[in-house]
Design a protein around this motif. Structure first.
Motif, PDB file in Angstrom:
ATOM      1  N   ASN A  41     -11.342 -57.288 132.639  1.00 16.50           N
ATOM      2  CA  ASN A  41     -11.295 -58.638 132.085  1.00 16.50           C
ATOM      3  C   ASN A  41     -11.219 -58.643 130.559  1.00 16.50           C
ATOM      4  O   ASN A  41     -11.921 -59.386 129.885  1.00 16.50           O
ATOM      5  N   LYS A  42     -10.371 -57.786 130.003  1.00 18.21           N
ATOM      6  CA  LYS A  42     -10.179 -57.665 128.556  1.00 18.21           C
ATOM      7  C   LYS A  42     -11.487 -57.390 127.813  1.00 18.21           C
ATOM      8  O   LYS A  42     -11.743 -57.938 126.741  1.00 18.21           O
ATOM      9  N   SER A  43     -12.330 -56.559 128.420  1.00 16.73           N
ATOM     10  CA  SER A  43     -13.551 -56.119 127.756  1.00 16.73           C
ATOM     11  C   SER A  43     -13.859 -54.688 128.179  1.00 16.73           C
ATOM     12  O   SER A  43     -13.317 -54.203 129.166  1.00 16.73           O
ATOM     13  N   GLN A  44     -14.694 -54.033 127.382  1.00 17.61           N
ATOM     14  CA  GLN A  44     -15.076 -52.652 127.663  1.00 17.61           C
ATOM     15  C   GLN A  44     -16.592 -52.539 127.636  1.00 17.61           C
ATOM     16  O   GLN A  44     -17.275 -53.365 127.031  1.00 17.61           O
ATOM     17  N   LEU A  45     -17.083 -51.476 128.280  1.00 19.81           N
ATOM     18  CA  LEU A  45     -18.513 -51.187 128.225  1.00 19.81           C
ATOM     19  C   LEU A  45     -18.720 -49.693 128.052  1.00 19.81           C
ATOM     20  O   LEU A  45     -17.919 -48.877 128.502  1.00 19.81           O
ATOM     21  N   VAL A  46     -19.797 -49.365 127.370  1.00 20.68           N
ATOM     22  CA  VAL A  46     -20.287 -47.999 127.243  1.00 20.68           C
ATOM     23  C   VAL A  46     -21.743 -48.069 127.681  1.00 20.68           C
ATOM     24  O   VAL A  46     -22.509 -48.909 127.186  1.00 20.68           O
ATOM     25  N   ARG A  47     -22.121 -47.192 128.604  1.00 17.18           N
ATOM     26  CA  ARG A  47     -23.476 -47.279 129.168  1.00 17.18           C
ATOM     27  C   ARG A  47     -24.088 -45.884 129.256  1.00 17.18           C
ATOM     28  O   ARG A  47     -23.441 -44.943 129.704  1.00 17.18           O
ATOM     29  N   ALA A  48     -25.340 -45.775 128.838  1.00 12.20           N
ATOM     30  CA  ALA A  48     -26.133 -44.560 129.006  1.00 12.20           C
ATOM     31  C   ALA A  48     -27.245 -44.893 129.992  1.00 12.20           C
ATOM     32  O   ALA A  48     -27.786 -46.007 129.971  1.00 12.20           O
ATOM     33  N   ALA A  49     -27.576 -43.949 130.851  1.00 10.59           N
ATOM     34  CA  ALA A  49     -28.592 -44.228 131.868  1.00 10.59           C
ATOM     35  C   ALA A  49     -29.340 -42.963 132.240  1.00 10.59           C
ATOM     36  O   ALA A  49     -28.871 -41.844 132.001  1.00 10.59           O
ATOM     37  N   THR A  50     -30.502 -43.167 132.827  1.00  8.82           N
ATOM     38  CA  THR A  50     -31.275 -42.081 133.411  1.00  8.82           C
ATOM     39  C   THR A  50     -31.528 -42.427 134.871  1.00  8.82           C
ATOM     40  O   THR A  50     -31.577 -43.603 135.240  1.00  8.82           O
ATOM     41  N   GLN A  51     -31.702 -41.386 135.676  1.00 11.25           N
ATOM     42  CA  GLN A  51     -31.871 -41.583 137.107  1.00 11.25           C
ATOM     43  C   GLN A  51     -33.089 -40.813 137.619  1.00 11.25           C
ATOM     44  O   GLN A  51     -33.392 -39.734 137.116  1.00 11.25           O
ATOM     45  N   TRP A  52     -33.739 -41.408 138.622  1.00 10.33           N
ATOM     46  CA  TRP A  52     -34.861 -40.787 139.314  1.00 10.33           C
ATOM     47  C   TRP A  52     -34.523 -40.719 140.788  1.00 10.33           C
ATOM     48  O   TRP A  52     -34.382 -41.738 141.454  1.00 10.33           O
ATOM     49  N   ASP A  53     -34.393 -39.501 141.308  1.00 11.49           N
ATOM     50  CA  ASP A  53     -34.043 -39.276 142.714  1.00 11.49           C
ATOM     51  C   ASP A  53     -35.196 -39.704 143.619  1.00 11.49           C
ATOM     52  O   ASP A  53     -36.354 -39.454 143.321  1.00 11.49           O
ATOM     53  N   TRP A  54     -34.889 -40.361 144.731  1.00 11.51           N
ATOM     54  CA  TRP A  54     -35.918 -40.811 145.666  1.00 11.51           C
ATOM     55  C   TRP A  54     -36.505 -39.654 146.466  1.00 11.51           C
ATOM     56  O   TRP A  54     -37.600 -39.774 146.998  1.00 11.51           O
ATOM     57  N   GLY A  55     -35.750 -38.574 146.595  1.00 12.37           N
ATOM     58  CA  GLY A  55     -36.244 -37.432 147.368  1.00 12.37           C
ATOM     59  C   GLY A  55     -36.326 -37.699 148.863  1.00 12.37           C
ATOM     60  O   GLY A  55     -37.087 -37.041 149.566  1.00 12.37           O
ATOM     61  N   THR A  56     -35.551 -38.641 149.354  1.00 13.98           N
ATOM     62  CA  THR A  56     -35.552 -38.973 150.782  1.00 13.98           C
ATOM     63  C   THR A  56     -34.217 -38.600 151.411  1.00 13.98           C
ATOM     64  O   THR A  56     -33.194 -38.549 150.736  1.00 13.98           O
ATOM     65  N   LYS A  57     -34.252 -38.348 152.722  1.00 14.37           N
ATOM     66  CA  LYS A  57     -33.029 -38.034 153.461  1.00 14.37           C
ATOM     67  C   LYS A  57     -33.040 -38.855 154.747  1.00 14.37           C
ATOM     68  O   LYS A  57     -33.639 -38.460 155.740  1.00 14.37           O
ATOM     69  N   TRP A  58     -32.367 -40.007 154.702  1.00 18.11           N
ATOM     70  CA  TRP A  58     -32.277 -40.872 155.877  1.00 18.11           C
ATOM     71  C   TRP A  58     -31.031 -40.517 156.675  1.00 18.11           C
ATOM     72  O   TRP A  58     -30.009 -40.154 156.124  1.00 18.11           O
TER      73      TRP A  58
END
Length: 185
Positions: A41-58
């Protein structure tokens, strides 16, 4: 207005850094970090993130399962047709938190598919290329796929949609194609 926006950005960074310190003290150290680039939509984004794994296996079957992670992000958006005026730009900041479900191999390497729906708080209302948001609080949902290499490098592609879920009108929403790279610690 510019001072307020700068103060909000500084507060967000301090909050994230404080969160990392607290997470380390509680042994909630992030499992991975990512950098994302998106456009739409004629716009841009730059994103930094961190993640925490749930440690589950469904639904574990045939060496695959559904797992997931929490994603905490800080993004900068650039609108290139702000208020529907050609070449008028405006930047804003976004803080997001998203639970993400991922269909993956049991060793978490190779191909994967994922989907998530989270919450986002934007420093300004999105108003670009004829699409306006009426609230700074938005939902962000995405679907994507990618590949995790043996060294922990994760490359992915997402389609992301932002909308306030009809909390208030107008609720035009906006879509983005997002290229993601992450590294698992």
């Amino acid at each position: 207005m510019q001072k307020k926006q700068t103060a909000l950005k500084l507060l967000a960074v301090v909050g994230l850094l404080s969160g990392f310190q607290m997470a380390h003290a509680l042994d909630l150290t992030p499992d991975s970090a990512s950098l994302e680039l998106g456009t739409g939509n004629k716009s841009q984004l730059v994103r930094a993130a961190t993640q925490w794994d749930w440690g589950t296996k469904w639904w574990q079957s045939n060496g695959t399962h559904i797992g997931g992670y929490w994603d905490l992000s800080l993004a900068e958006f650039r609108q290139n047709k702000y208020q529907n005026i050609e070449d008028q730009t405006k930047n804003f900041t976004d803080i997001g938190f998203t639970p993400v479900f991922r269909f993956q191999k049991d060793d978490k390497k190779g191909l994967y598919a994922e989907a998530g729906v989270g919450v986002h708080l934007m420093s300004h209302l999105y108003d670009n290329n004829g699409r306006r948001f009426s609230t700074a609080f938005e939902f962000g949902d995405h679907v994507g796929f990618g590949y995790v290499f043996n060294n922990g490098l994760d490359l992915g592609l997402r389609v992301q949609h932002f909308s306030n879920g009809s909390i208030k009108e107008p609720n035009n929403g906006a879509n983005f194609a997002v290229l993601r790279t992450a590294y698992r610690f």
